[in-house]
Design a protein around this motif. Structure first.
Motif, PDB file in Angstrom:
ATOM      1  N   UNK A   1       0.819  -1.034   0.057  1.00 39.69           N
ATOM      2  CA  UNK A   1       0.211   0.061   0.033  1.00 39.69           C
ATOM      3  C   UNK A   1       1.125   1.159  -0.153  1.00 39.69           C
ATOM      4  N   UNK A   2       0.563   2.447  -0.973  1.00 37.33           N
ATOM      5  CA  UNK A   2       1.625   3.221  -0.760  1.00 37.33           C
ATOM      6  C   UNK A   2       0.563   4.274   0.251  1.00 37.33           C
ATOM      7  N   UNK A   3       1.725   4.944   1.333  1.00 37.61           N
ATOM      8  CA  UNK A   3       1.119   5.917   2.304  1.00 37.61           C
ATOM      9  C   UNK A   3       2.231   7.110   1.593  1.00 37.61           C
ATOM     10  N   UNK A   4       1.422   8.299   1.503  1.00 36.57           N
ATOM     11  CA  UNK A   4       1.578   9.823   1.326  1.00 36.57           C
ATOM     12  C   UNK A   4       0.864  11.065   2.126  1.00 36.57           C
ATOM     13  N   UNK A   5       1.651  11.902   1.651  1.00 36.19           N
ATOM     14  CA  UNK A   5       1.143  12.916   2.742  1.00 36.19           C
ATOM     15  C   UNK A   5      -0.450  12.662   2.595  1.00 36.19           C
ATOM     16  N   UNK A   6      -1.156  13.751   3.087  1.00 38.87           N
ATOM     17  CA  UNK A   6      -2.535  14.536   2.535  1.00 38.87           C
ATOM     18  C   UNK A   6      -2.242  15.327   2.235  1.00 38.87           C
ATOM     19  N   UNK A   7      -2.558  15.145   0.688  1.00 38.53           N
ATOM     20  CA  UNK A   7      -2.560  16.529   0.140  1.00 38.53           C
ATOM     21  C   UNK A   7      -4.540  16.984  -0.503  1.00 38.53           C
ATOM     22  N   UNK A   8      -5.656  16.625   0.436  1.00 42.08           N
ATOM     23  CA  UNK A   8      -6.795  16.986   0.723  1.00 42.08           C
ATOM     24  C   UNK A   8      -6.961  18.691   0.780  1.00 42.08           C
ATOM     25  N   UNK A   9      -8.112  18.854   0.438  1.00 48.72           N
ATOM     26  CA  UNK A   9      -8.009  20.891   1.187  1.00 48.72           C
ATOM     27  C   UNK A   9      -8.367  20.430   2.448  1.00 48.72           C
ATOM     28  N   UNK A  10      -8.260  19.652   2.907  1.00 45.07           N
ATOM     29  CA  UNK A  10      -8.741  19.848   4.596  1.00 45.07           C
ATOM     30  C   UNK A  10      -7.759  19.151   5.168  1.00 45.07           C
TER      31      UNK A  10
END
Length: 317
Positions: free
Chosen positions: A29-38
């Motif tokens: 699974x790829x873990x990445x930083x949260x890039x959503x508007x929230x």
């Protein structure tokens, strides 16, 4: 006393004890930083440096996972199944981390020029009335039945060999089918040549097309389109998945639409709307549900589903 670095030997047999072999990871699974508007609203640790440090700390004592740190913003985490990875995500979100998680994928190997995939030995113990539905589910996931044993006390034991990717989403489906009475265990059982494509979710998603708060009025009119995943009065953003479409295509919807009020249409009439309770996903169910172009946004307070590309115009291209 034993010093660090000494070889541990048996008194009767002076040869060193055999090294304990840990099963190889089968799911990534790829873990990445949260890039959503929230992003950054709910979590304490939100940068890629925080994620990297937390995964490096996990590797110190969790011998069954591996992490590929070759990318600076996203890290490929490999483990023994989506349940193990979901436990790691749950621990991280409780510690205050925010992250985005991709769809689980099988770790394949090329042996003598042929693509091979990991297999599992699946052992199931369940009431005999649910044997039919369990064997049907195993067959749909390209599993082969090896043994069936009925002990005469109303329970049956099944043994099957199934691809690791067939087990993604199997546990929750199995518990639903057996009303929580079935027991399930699986062990790594070598590699087999790739068994071909397997049916994934064949329904599309209902995607919010704008930022805002959801309304009961919009919920009521979207209910016939499919199953909704969020309650009314929830803040959403463009590109966030708010439900499952009953058809195979994705559908951009306005779930923040309000009733037009005039002196003949009063707001009080909204109280008569009958809303179906939404389907709320657990973290594990959310990971199993998403497709290749979707992500799970994991924060200390919420689990949201979203498209990788938030803008509808770019997605269609």
């Amino acid at each position: 006393g034993i010093n660090i670095g000494d070889t541990i030997t048996n008194a009767e047999n002076p040869s060193p004890l055999p090294r304990i072999k840990v099963d190889e990871p089968t799911i990534s699974v790829v873990f990445s930083i949260n890039t959503s508007p929230f992003a950054g609203r709910e979590g304490k640790y939100v940068t890629s440096r925080n994620l990297r440090e937390r995964l490096e700390k996990e590797l110190l004592y969790n011998v069954s996972i591996k992490v590929d740190f070759s990318d600076s913003d996203s890290f490929k985490v490999m483990g023994r199944g989506e349940l193990q990875l979901a436990i790691l995500m749950e621990m991280m979100r409780r510690e205050g981390y925010e992250l985005s998680v991709s769809m689980p994928e099988t770790i394949t190997k090329e042996i003598k020029g042929v693509l091979h995939e990991p297999m599992e030995l699946l052992v199931i113990d369940l009431p005999e009335e649910y044997t039919g539905i369990a064997t049907q589910q195993i067959g749909m996931r390209k599993g082969k039945m090896l043994k069936m044993q009925n002990n005469g006390y109303g329970r049956t034991r099944l043994e099957a060999r199934i691809p690791s990717r067939g087990l993604i989403g199997f546990r929750s489906q199995f518990l639903t089918d057996t009303r929580g009475t079935g027991l399930l265990n699986h062990l790594f059982d070598g590699y087999e040549p790739w068994l071909g494509s397997m049916s994934k979710r064949n329904t599309g998603a209902l995607i919010a097309d704008r930022k805002g708060k959801t309304t009961a009025y919009a919920h009521f009119h979207l209910q016939p389109r499919g199953t909704l995943f969020i309650k009314e009065n929830t803040t959403v953003y463009a590109g966030m998945i708010v439900g499952e479409n009953s058809r195979s295509n994705d559908l951009d919807v306005n779930i923040t639409k309000e009733k037009k009020l005039t002196n003949t249409r009063a707001a009080a009439a909204d109280e008569a709307l009958q809303l179906v309770p939404p389907k709320i996903f657990s973290l594990e169910e959310a990971i199993e549900f998403i497709k290749e172009d979707e992500l799970v946004e994991v924060t200390p307070q919420n689990i949201r589903l979203r498209k990788k590309i938030l803008e509808a115009s770019k997605r269609k291209r």
